[in-house]
Motif scaffolding. Structure first.
Motif, PDB file in Angstrom:
ATOM      1  N   THR A   1      20.395 -19.068 -39.717  1.00 24.45           N
ATOM      2  CA  THR A   1      19.505 -18.649 -38.634  1.00 24.45           C
ATOM      3  C   THR A   1      18.167 -18.152 -39.186  1.00 24.45           C
ATOM      4  N   HIS A   2      17.161 -18.096 -38.301  1.00 24.87           N
ATOM      5  CA  HIS A   2      15.861 -17.560 -38.686  1.00 24.87           C
ATOM      6  C   HIS A   2      15.976 -16.095 -39.105  1.00 24.87           C
ATOM      7  N   ALA A   3      16.834 -15.345 -38.419  1.00 24.35           N
ATOM      8  CA  ALA A   3      17.007 -13.928 -38.749  1.00 24.35           C
ATOM      9  C   ALA A   3      17.552 -13.764 -40.169  1.00 24.35           C
ATOM     10  N   ALA A   4      18.487 -14.624 -40.564  1.00 24.95           N
ATOM     11  CA  ALA A   4      19.052 -14.550 -41.914  1.00 24.95           C
ATOM     12  C   ALA A   4      17.995 -14.872 -42.956  1.00 24.95           C
ATOM     13  N   ILE A   5      17.143 -15.842 -42.660  1.00 24.38           N
ATOM     14  CA  ILE A   5      16.073 -16.193 -43.602  1.00 24.38           C
ATOM     15  C   ILE A   5      15.121 -15.012 -43.789  1.00 24.38           C
ATOM     16  N   ARG A   6      14.794 -14.339 -42.685  1.00 26.05           N
ATOM     17  CA  ARG A   6      13.900 -13.171 -42.784  1.00 26.05           C
ATOM     18  C   ARG A   6      14.548 -12.054 -43.594  1.00 26.05           C
ATOM     19  N   ARG A   7      15.844 -11.829 -43.386  1.00 26.07           N
ATOM     20  CA  ARG A   7      16.524 -10.755 -44.117  1.00 26.07           C
ATOM     21  C   ARG A   7      16.600 -11.063 -45.610  1.00 26.07           C
ATOM     22  N   LEU A   8      16.930 -12.297 -45.945  1.00 24.65           N
ATOM     23  CA  LEU A   8      17.093 -12.664 -47.351  1.00 24.65           C
ATOM     24  C   LEU A   8      15.763 -12.872 -48.061  1.00 24.65           C
ATOM     25  N   GLY A   9      14.759 -13.306 -47.327  1.00 23.14           N
ATOM     26  CA  GLY A   9      13.522 -13.746 -47.951  1.00 23.14           C
ATOM     27  C   GLY A   9      13.627 -15.217 -48.305  1.00 23.14           C
ATOM     28  N   ALA A  10      12.523 -15.930 -48.209  1.00 26.89           N
ATOM     29  CA  ALA A  10      12.557 -17.385 -48.383  1.00 26.89           C
ATOM     30  C   ALA A  10      13.078 -17.799 -49.754  1.00 26.89           C
ATOM     31  N   ALA A  11      12.659 -17.077 -50.804  1.00 24.26           N
ATOM     32  CA  ALA A  11      13.053 -17.483 -52.163  1.00 24.26           C
ATOM     33  C   ALA A  11      14.560 -17.336 -52.362  1.00 24.26           C
ATOM     34  N   ARG A  12      15.105 -16.187 -51.971  1.00 25.38           N
ATOM     35  CA  ARG A  12      16.545 -15.974 -52.131  1.00 25.38           C
ATOM     36  C   ARG A  12      17.338 -16.917 -51.232  1.00 25.38           C
ATOM     37  N   TRP A  13      16.819 -17.171 -50.039  1.00 28.54           N
ATOM     38  CA  TRP A  13      17.497 -18.087 -49.125  1.00 28.54           C
ATOM     39  C   TRP A  13      17.570 -19.477 -49.737  1.00 28.54           C
ATOM     40  N   ARG A  14      16.476 -19.944 -50.348  1.00 26.88           N
ATOM     41  CA  ARG A  14      16.483 -21.267 -50.982  1.00 26.88           C
ATOM     42  C   ARG A  14      17.477 -21.320 -52.137  1.00 26.88           C
ATOM     43  N   ARG A  15      17.517 -20.259 -52.939  1.00 20.22           N
ATOM     44  CA  ARG A  15      18.469 -20.250 -54.056  1.00 20.22           C
ATOM     45  C   ARG A  15      19.898 -20.299 -53.545  1.00 20.22           C
ATOM     46  N   LEU A  16      20.197 -19.527 -52.510  1.00 22.30           N
ATOM     47  CA  LEU A  16      21.542 -19.512 -51.948  1.00 22.30           C
ATOM     48  C   LEU A  16      21.925 -20.894 -51.425  1.00 22.30           C
ATOM     49  N   HIS A  17      20.969 -21.555 -50.794  1.00 20.52           N
ATOM     50  CA  HIS A  17      21.286 -22.837 -50.170  1.00 20.52           C
ATOM     51  C   HIS A  17      21.385 -23.985 -51.169  1.00 20.52           C
ATOM     52  N   GLN A  18      21.183 -23.706 -52.433  1.00 21.59           N
ATOM     53  CA  GLN A  18      21.501 -24.706 -53.445  1.00 21.59           C
ATOM     54  C   GLN A  18      23.015 -24.915 -53.559  1.00 21.59           C
ATOM     55  N   LEU A  19      23.785 -23.995 -52.960  1.00 19.36           N
ATOM     56  CA  LEU A  19      25.240 -24.188 -52.904  1.00 19.36           C
ATOM     57  C   LEU A  19      25.616 -25.465 -52.164  1.00 19.36           C
ATOM     58  N   ALA A  20      24.687 -25.985 -51.363  1.00 24.49           N
ATOM     59  CA  ALA A  20      24.969 -27.241 -50.667  1.00 24.49           C
ATOM     60  C   ALA A  20      25.280 -28.357 -51.659  1.00 24.49           C
ATOM     61  N   TYR A  21      24.635 -28.319 -52.824  1.00 24.62           N
ATOM     62  CA  TYR A  21      24.894 -29.340 -53.837  1.00 24.62           C
ATOM     63  C   TYR A  21      26.271 -29.147 -54.464  1.00 24.62           C
ATOM     64  N   VAL A  22      26.686 -27.905 -54.615  1.00 27.00           N
ATOM     65  CA  VAL A  22      28.046 -27.625 -55.097  1.00 27.00           C
ATOM     66  C   VAL A  22      29.062 -28.172 -54.106  1.00 27.00           C
ATOM     67  N   ALA A  23      28.811 -27.916 -52.818  1.00 31.88           N
ATOM     68  CA  ALA A  23      29.716 -28.397 -51.776  1.00 31.88           C
ATOM     69  C   ALA A  23      29.771 -29.921 -51.762  1.00 31.88           C
ATOM     70  N   ALA A  24      28.617 -30.565 -51.889  1.00 33.97           N
ATOM     71  CA  ALA A  24      28.581 -32.032 -51.870  1.00 33.97           C
ATOM     72  C   ALA A  24      29.321 -32.620 -53.066  1.00 33.97           C
ATOM     73  N   ALA A  25      29.103 -32.041 -54.241  1.00 35.26           N
ATOM     74  CA  ALA A  25      29.786 -32.540 -55.440  1.00 35.26           C
ATOM     75  C   ALA A  25      31.292 -32.351 -55.329  1.00 35.26           C
ATOM     76  N   ALA A  26      31.712 -31.162 -54.860  1.00 37.14           N
ATOM     77  CA  ALA A  26      33.145 -30.904 -54.696  1.00 37.14           C
ATOM     78  C   ALA A  26      33.751 -31.857 -53.666  1.00 37.14           C
ATOM     79  N   GLY A  27      33.029 -32.081 -52.564  1.00 36.84           N
ATOM     80  CA  GLY A  27      33.537 -32.973 -51.526  1.00 36.84           C
ATOM     81  C   GLY A  27      33.643 -34.408 -52.002  1.00 36.84           C
ATOM     82  N   ALA A  28      32.655 -34.868 -52.751  1.00 37.58           N
ATOM     83  CA  ALA A  28      32.686 -36.244 -53.238  1.00 37.58           C
ATOM     84  C   ALA A  28      33.829 -36.453 -54.225  1.00 37.58           C
ATOM     85  N   ILE A  29      34.024 -35.512 -55.144  1.00 38.70           N
ATOM     86  CA  ILE A  29      35.117 -35.634 -56.117  1.00 38.70           C
ATOM     87  C   ILE A  29      36.461 -35.540 -55.403  1.00 38.70           C
ATOM     88  N   HIS A  30      36.554 -34.647 -54.429  1.00 37.29           N
ATOM     89  CA  HIS A  30      37.751 -34.525 -53.599  1.00 37.29           C
ATOM     90  C   HIS A  30      38.102 -35.873 -52.977  1.00 37.29           C
TER      91      HIS A  30
END
Length: 202
Positions: A138-167
């Motif tokens: 959500t927009h509220a979560a982005i404001r709380r985390l700050g854009a830089a930290r939010w972007r770093r956190l959302h790099q987990l999407a690549y972890v999820a994609a890699a795990a899902g593909a190998i699965h």
């Protein structure tokens, strides 16, 4: 090429994001209808699990394509949240289908399956990696985390994609082409991510 991209961007700006949300639910509605009318073959539970997991991986890959597409001038950023949240929805439904429909909430058998089938653990890693992404979408979560930290956190999407593909690759025995194509797509997106300049990473 530039003119075509401008036209696509102009069209994308006129499409309400609600269209993506509604469109993304169509496969789920169809699956419920197909299950209710016995149209999923001899093993409907496995068919439900496979389709939910596959759609989740597809939506996740679509959301990860947004950044490299921006690099070539195609701006679909406004649709990324819907794609990512719907990816989480389908992957969560895939997990629930396994726990409830396949395993019948028999926790002793679930634990044995986790021990015997490592690909299930990989799938759970992918789901858990996506959980904080869904919570902070959500927009509220982005404001709380700050854009830089939010972007770093959302790099987990690549972890999820890699795990899902190998699965998927391990799950489907015999090394058929389809899961390998998904694994290749994830690998290509990871390589593109490394090559995208920092200033356009979002």
């Amino acid at each position: 090429m530039v003119l075509a991209l401008d036209r696509i961007n102009s069209l994308a700006r006129r499409i309400p994001t609600g269209v993506v949300w509604v469109g993304a639910m169509i496969p789920f509605v169809w699956l419920v209808w197909a299950a209710a009318t016995n149209r999923l073959g001899a093993d409907p539970v496995k068919a439900i699990e496979l389709r939910l997991g596959l759609w989740g991986l597809q939506f996740l890959l679509a959301s990860l394509c947004i950044t490299p597409l921006r690099k070539i001038g195609l701006n679909l950023l406004r649709f990324r949240r819907a794609l990512g949240v719907m990816a989480f929805f389908y992957i969560a439904m895939h997990f629930l289908a396994w726990v409830v429909l396949d395993m019948g909430l028999r926790w002793d058998e679930i634990l044995r399956d986790l021990y015997k089938r490592p690909y299930i653990i990989l799938g759970m890693v992918g789901l858990l990696a996506m959980l904080p992404l869904a919570v902070t979408s959500t927009h509220a979560a982005i404001r709380r985390l700050g854009a830089a930290r939010w972007r770093r956190l959302h790099q987990l999407a690549y972890v999820a994609a890699a795990a899902g593909a190998i699965h998927f690759v391990i799950l489907v025995k015999g090394w058929p082409l389809e899961p390998l194509l998904y694994a290749g797509a994830v690998g290509a997106l990871l390589l593109l991510r490394l090559r995208v300049p920092h200033k356009v990473r979002t």
